[in-house]
Structure formats: structure tokens, C-alpha cells
Motif scaffolding. Sequence first.
Motif, PDB file in Angstrom:
ATOM      1  N   ILE A 216      61.564  53.046   2.451  1.00 15.01           N
ATOM      2  CA  ILE A 216      61.624  51.833   1.625  1.00 15.01           C
ATOM      3  C   ILE A 216      61.314  50.644   2.525  1.00 15.01           C
ATOM      4  N   LYS A 217      60.399  49.797   2.075  1.00 10.80           N
ATOM      5  CA  LYS A 217      60.046  48.614   2.856  1.00 10.80           C
ATOM      6  C   LYS A 217      60.165  47.368   1.989  1.00 10.80           C
ATOM      7  N   GLY A 218      60.593  46.287   2.622  1.00 13.42           N
ATOM      8  CA  GLY A 218      60.729  45.020   1.925  1.00 13.42           C
ATOM      9  C   GLY A 218      61.082  43.934   2.920  1.00 13.42           C
ATOM     10  N   THR A 219      61.594  42.831   2.415  1.00 10.70           N
ATOM     11  CA  THR A 219      61.968  41.723   3.297  1.00 10.70           C
ATOM     12  C   THR A 219      63.299  41.142   2.854  1.00 10.70           C
ATOM     13  N   TYR A 220      64.049  40.646   3.821  1.00  6.76           N
ATOM     14  CA  TYR A 220      65.194  39.774   3.579  1.00  6.76           C
ATOM     15  C   TYR A 220      64.779  38.398   4.074  1.00  6.76           C
ATOM     16  N   GLY A 221      64.486  37.503   3.129  1.00  8.67           N
ATOM     17  CA  GLY A 221      63.902  36.228   3.512  1.00  8.67           C
ATOM     18  C   GLY A 221      62.532  36.461   4.121  1.00  8.67           C
ATOM     19  N   GLU A 222      62.339  36.033   5.356  1.00 12.24           N
ATOM     20  CA  GLU A 222      61.057  36.209   6.036  1.00 12.24           C
ATOM     21  C   GLU A 222      61.080  37.386   7.014  1.00 12.24           C
ATOM     22  N   SER A 223      62.149  38.170   7.002  1.00 11.43           N
ATOM     23  CA  SER A 223      62.291  39.264   7.968  1.00 11.43           C
ATOM     24  C   SER A 223      61.970  40.609   7.326  1.00 11.43           C
ATOM     25  N   PRO A 224      60.908  41.303   7.775  1.00 10.33           N
ATOM     26  CA  PRO A 224      60.627  42.645   7.243  1.00 10.33           C
ATOM     27  C   PRO A 224      61.712  43.636   7.662  1.00 10.33           C
ATOM     28  N   VAL A 225      62.159  44.424   6.699  1.00 13.60           N
ATOM     29  CA  VAL A 225      63.194  45.439   6.944  1.00 13.60           C
ATOM     30  C   VAL A 225      62.762  46.730   6.268  1.00 13.60           C
ATOM     31  N   SER A 226      62.958  47.850   6.959  1.00 13.14           N
ATOM     32  CA  SER A 226      62.635  49.156   6.371  1.00 13.14           C
ATOM     33  C   SER A 226      63.846  50.068   6.444  1.00 13.14           C
ATOM     34  N   PHE A 227      63.903  51.001   5.485  1.00 15.19           N
ATOM     35  CA  PHE A 227      64.936  52.031   5.453  1.00 15.19           C
ATOM     36  C   PHE A 227      64.253  53.389   5.379  1.00 15.19           C
ATOM     37  N   ASP A 228      64.599  54.284   6.286  1.00 18.02           N
ATOM     38  CA  ASP A 228      64.180  55.680   6.196  1.00 18.02           C
ATOM     39  C   ASP A 228      65.392  56.490   5.768  1.00 18.02           C
ATOM     40  N   VAL A 229      65.327  57.012   4.540  1.00 17.25           N
ATOM     41  CA  VAL A 229      66.455  57.744   3.960  1.00 17.25           C
ATOM     42  C   VAL A 229      66.103  59.227   3.970  1.00 17.25           C
ATOM     43  N   ALA A 230      66.637  59.950   4.946  1.00 17.41           N
ATOM     44  CA  ALA A 230      66.356  61.379   5.099  1.00 17.41           C
ATOM     45  C   ALA A 230      67.460  62.181   4.425  1.00 17.41           C
ATOM     46  N   VAL A 231      67.088  63.076   3.522  1.00 22.93           N
ATOM     47  CA  VAL A 231      68.046  63.875   2.758  1.00 22.93           C
ATOM     48  C   VAL A 231      67.798  65.344   3.046  1.00 22.93           C
ATOM     49  N   ASP A 232      68.858  66.076   3.438  1.00 23.31           N
ATOM     50  CA  ASP A 232      68.676  67.497   3.731  1.00 23.31           C
ATOM     51  C   ASP A 232      69.099  68.341   2.532  1.00 23.31           C
ATOM     52  N   GLY A 233      69.028  69.651   2.704  1.00 19.95           N
ATOM     53  CA  GLY A 233      69.290  70.559   1.591  1.00 19.95           C
ATOM     54  C   GLY A 233      70.743  70.710   1.224  1.00 19.95           C
ATOM     55  N   THR A 234      71.665  70.138   2.024  1.00 23.38           N
ATOM     56  CA  THR A 234      73.090  70.237   1.727  1.00 23.38           C
ATOM     57  C   THR A 234      73.662  68.964   1.131  1.00 23.38           C
ATOM     58  N   GLY A 235      72.824  67.949   0.938  1.00 22.26           N
ATOM     59  CA  GLY A 235      73.302  66.682   0.391  1.00 22.26           C
ATOM     60  C   GLY A 235      73.676  65.665   1.448  1.00 22.26           C
ATOM     61  N   LEU A 236      73.234  65.884   2.686  1.00 18.27           N
ATOM     62  CA  LEU A 236      73.464  64.924   3.762  1.00 18.27           C
ATOM     63  C   LEU A 236      72.383  63.845   3.708  1.00 18.27           C
ATOM     64  N   ILE A 237      72.797  62.581   3.620  1.00 18.38           N
ATOM     65  CA  ILE A 237      71.881  61.449   3.563  1.00 18.38           C
ATOM     66  C   ILE A 237      71.988  60.680   4.875  1.00 18.38           C
ATOM     67  N   THR A 238      70.922  60.664   5.651  1.00 15.19           N
ATOM     68  CA  THR A 238      70.895  59.941   6.925  1.00 15.19           C
ATOM     69  C   THR A 238      69.946  58.765   6.784  1.00 15.19           C
ATOM     70  N   THR A 239      70.505  57.559   6.875  1.00 14.12           N
ATOM     71  CA  THR A 239      69.747  56.337   6.628  1.00 14.12           C
ATOM     72  C   THR A 239      69.584  55.546   7.915  1.00 14.12           C
ATOM     73  N   THR A 240      68.341  55.251   8.260  1.00 13.32           N
ATOM     74  CA  THR A 240      68.039  54.432   9.431  1.00 13.32           C
ATOM     75  C   THR A 240      67.398  53.131   8.964  1.00 13.32           C
ATOM     76  N   TYR A 241      68.007  52.011   9.341  1.00  9.81           N
ATOM     77  CA  TYR A 241      67.408  50.714   9.016  1.00  9.81           C
ATOM     78  C   TYR A 241      66.756  50.132  10.267  1.00  9.81           C
ATOM     79  N   THR A 242      65.681  49.379  10.069  1.00 11.37           N
ATOM     80  CA  THR A 242      64.998  48.696  11.164  1.00 11.37           C
ATOM     81  C   THR A 242      64.653  47.285  10.711  1.00 11.37           C
ATOM     82  N   ILE A 243      65.112  46.295  11.482  1.00 11.14           N
ATOM     83  CA  ILE A 243      64.830  44.890  11.196  1.00 11.14           C
ATOM     84  C   ILE A 243      63.703  44.454  12.129  1.00 11.14           C
ATOM     85  N   ALA A 244      62.496  44.317  11.593  1.00  5.27           N
ATOM     86  CA  ALA A 244      61.332  44.065  12.438  1.00  5.27           C
ATOM     87  C   ALA A 244      61.361  42.686  13.075  1.00  5.27           C
ATOM     88  N   LYS A 245      61.897  41.702  12.355  1.00  6.68           N
ATOM     89  CA  LYS A 245      61.907  40.325  12.851  1.00  6.68           C
ATOM     90  C   LYS A 245      63.309  39.760  12.714  1.00  6.68           C
TER      91      LYS A 245
END
Length: 552
Positions: A216-245
Motif C-alpha cells: 500500500i502506498k500513499g502520503t501523510y501530508g507531503e511525506s510518502p509512506v508505504s506499508f508491506d503487509v505480508a500474510v502467511d498461511g496461518t493468519g500471521l500478518i507482518t506489517t512493515t511501514y517505511t516513511i520515505a520523507k
Amino acid sequence: MFPLPHKVSGTAEWGLLDIWRREKPEYWLTKKAYSPVRVPDAPLIGQKPRTPLVVPVSNWFDFTNLSELTVRWQVGAAKGTMPGIDLKPGASGKLTVPYRSWREGEALKLEFIDGQDRIVDSYALHIGPVRTPVRPRPDGSAPAVEESDTRITLTGAGFSIAFSKSTGLITEARHGTTTVLTDGPYLHQRGGYLPSWTFGSITAKRTDKHTSTVTIKGTYGESPVSFDVAVDGTGLITTTYTIAKAFSGQPSGGYKELGVRFCAPEEADRIGWRTGSLWSVYPDDHIGRPSGTAVAVPQQAAPAYRERPQGSWSQDTHTYFLYGKDDEGRECNDFRALRSAVHTYALTRTDGTGVRVESDGSVAARVDRTPLRWFDDTDPAITYHGAWTHAHGEGWTHDDYADTESFTFTAGDWCEFAFTGTGIEWIGGFGSNLGKIDVFIDGQLDTTVDQYGPVKQYQQVVYRKTGLAEGRHTIRLVVTGEKNPSSSNILPLVDAFHVLPDAAASRSLYIDTHWNYPDFGYGGGDYYRPTVRITDGTTGTVSLRLGSFETH
């Protein structure tokens, strides 16, 4: 809180005891920090099998020999009483517990009792090495990825997660047939202003045999932010956020929290946790205990203003000092408390169905009501005219929304907020230096609000207007220059605006990858940490699992 001529004033509920003489969390922390019986609160390593347990101890009394104390000990079902060792004030030595049948993995419980049968201090020392928690690893077969015109759905064994293609956010995550998440992921920060989320794009693909990932990609104000939401076969959700600016206008002292927020149904009303801790022993109702359970609203008589609460401080749901005698309340302190060094932290319904944070001890977690869609006083949608001061990060703003407030000393100054809805709330406060403010709706004077109060009260709905036609409206606040005779000045206090109507009630699960509460440094623990700042490329990862968990 302190008395002044003709009034009572104050900034916070300080102290080890509350006004009803009940112990607050700081009471136990202070007692441990100044304990005269010093035992390293760490696992007992290197103990020889089938020999007595040996514990190092120091005497920090000024005049008392430890031989004047009694020691109660317990390992498993075995227990006993023994005299304290002959150890003069300021000396160190070894306490030998005469029990030989202990096993690694058990805990040695010690209580040091004085001549009046009072517990001076207590410990629960793990025997042998302690297993270090590890981050969960993906497992199972990667969830199937399905796309339609409006959403992306990941489906695995006994669960499904649907994402909106118009917002990039989860619309529903289910375990079996039960909804356990209703929204997220959001970037979360506390202690500063977070601009609104603007959605950019969303994609999904299978990334390996265990995992499918939604980006998922978008912005908070003027700062680009992305989320990588990795889901495995057991229902584990691992979310990594990155604030580019990095965000502009960050608080000078740094943020208090930074991480990810998810929303769960309001029916998710109980938590259960296991964490690391500063001490091995805590009172059963202490919010810092390393394992326990809590419910949102305890089953006890409803509190009343100026009446002693029935339960302990941890069970309180109302804070009249901060929110006034008409405080409507919230979830109890035990339910809302921030738990750091999390191993597991589950938020569930009564039947145990819900989500569980899983970590190697590197994250903190807490639950609270999902914040209303408030527009902070620093929001660019608010226009200010005149000599306004926009304060943040001060000692007297710590209980304001987003740790900010705006005010002016000049009569005739005004601020205006344009909104779309059928109603509006002005979130402000009351205080001993606040004045009278005219409120205009769509250019017409509606009322005058007197913000005077003998003590400062935060995040108060000082004005509310409903019944407007659906559409675009304005609210303008004008400083009249007049005041209550008891007030020392004419200031307004603008904290936020809340547009009505709002979304359905839900609970927010906050998972912090960074946190720092320097105001709590006096209490020790895992709250006083490196300053939290957002730089280009700041990132963090959190994991939670869908399922059914024990929280009773």
C-alpha cells in the motif's frame, strides 16, 4: 494540585497515592527502587543440581541487620521460613535456601519480613536460563489472492482479509466467521501532528510458498509512506511501514510513540499479555505486571464524582481532575495501559476470538477507543487571524489532543474551520486564565462560551452544534476580550474540531516500534528511551496473528 487564594489549581495528578489514598503504579516502582534489601532481580544461573540455592543479597538499611528479618521462601509446592542472614548495614553476602529438589525452569519466591510482619521486599527468581522470545516466522501455504473492481482479498485456512482498492485499508479481517479487524494499517504517532492519509496505490502478489504480500502506498501530508503487509498461511500478518520523507514540524522533544494502528470491533473488550518487566514481582493489580488479563470496563459499581471508587486505581474508568465532573469515562487504566517489551498481546472478544501481537520483546502495545476524526488545532484546514500562539510539547500541553493547543491574548483575533457534515464540536478546555469566546456558525453568532474553570481541564467539548443541513459549513471563534470575574485573562483554548456525524465505535490496537516517555523517567522501566524522531527512510515492523486466544 495546589491551593491558591480563592481557588485550587494544578497541572496533573502527581504523587504515589491518589486523592483517596489508593496506591498508584509509581508507589510500587518507588518501593522497589528504594528497597533496603537488594537482590539481583535476574535468573539464578550456575546453581548446582541437588544443592541448596544460593542468592546474592545486599543490606541497604542504615541501622538494621538482615538477621532481624524473616525470610519466607517457596519453590513449586515446597516452602519454608528461615531467619535472615547476619549482614550489617552496607554489607553484601549470600543467602542460602535449604532446598535441594529444585528444577531448572522453576522460580524461587522470596519475601523478606520485618518484625511487624510487613513485607519489606519480594522476588521471584527464575532458576536457570530464561528462553528468549523470538519473532514469529511465516508458515503454512501462502493465502490465495483474489481481486475485484473494488477490493483485494487474501484467503487462507480459516481466515480472510479484505482490502479496499479506494483507500488501501483493511475493510474486514475474519477468523472463521468472526470479524476481528475492521480497519488499518495506519501510521501511528503520539506527541505531534499527523497529517491526513492520502491513498496512492495498492498491489498484491504471492511472494513465496508461505506468504502473500499487499503493498500500500500513499502520503501523510507531503511525506510518502508505504506499508508491506505480508500474510502467511496461518493468519500471521507482518506489517512493515517505511516513511520515505521526514515530517516537517516535528516536536522538539521527539515523539512519544511511533508504530502502526489497526482497528477492531467494539466487542473486542479484553486483553491478555506476556511481556518483559523491570521487576520479577508486582502486585496483582499493577499495570506493569509481566502477565495478566484485563477487561475494558470492570464489573463494579459506576463511579460518582467526589465519591470513593470501589476498586483499585487500575480499574478506574473516570478521571474527573482532567475531564471535569461530567466526565463520561473510558476504558479502565489496566485495559488502556501501554505494555512494553511485548512477547504476546491479545485483543479478543469474550469467546477468545481476535488478534494477538507477537514479538521478540522489541515492540510495545496498547488499546484504546478509536480516536474520533478530530482536526487538530495545527491542521492547515484551520485559518488563524491575529497573534496566535501554537504550543506543543510543553509541560502544560501533555494532555491536549496531539500535545498541542492554540491561544491568543488579543481581543478580536479569530480562527475559522470549514467542514462538511451536519454538526461540529469545538474541543478545547477550561482554565483559570481563559475568557469568553463568541462562536459563529456560517457567519451568524450562535452563542458565547465562557472557558473559565478553577483548574485546567483538557479535551473538553466546550461547544457542540447539531442539526445542520448536510453540506459545507464554517465555524468561527472570536476572542471577545471579556472574561469571568474569577479569570486572570481573556485567552481562548483551541485544541481540535470534531465533524459530526462520526464513524461507528471501534477499538484501536496500537503497536509501537519506537516509544519514549521521558516524563516517566523517574519511575524506571522501559519508558525512558532514545528520542523518537522521524528521518528519511524511517521504518518499523510489527506482527499480529488472527485466531482464538486465551485471555481469561
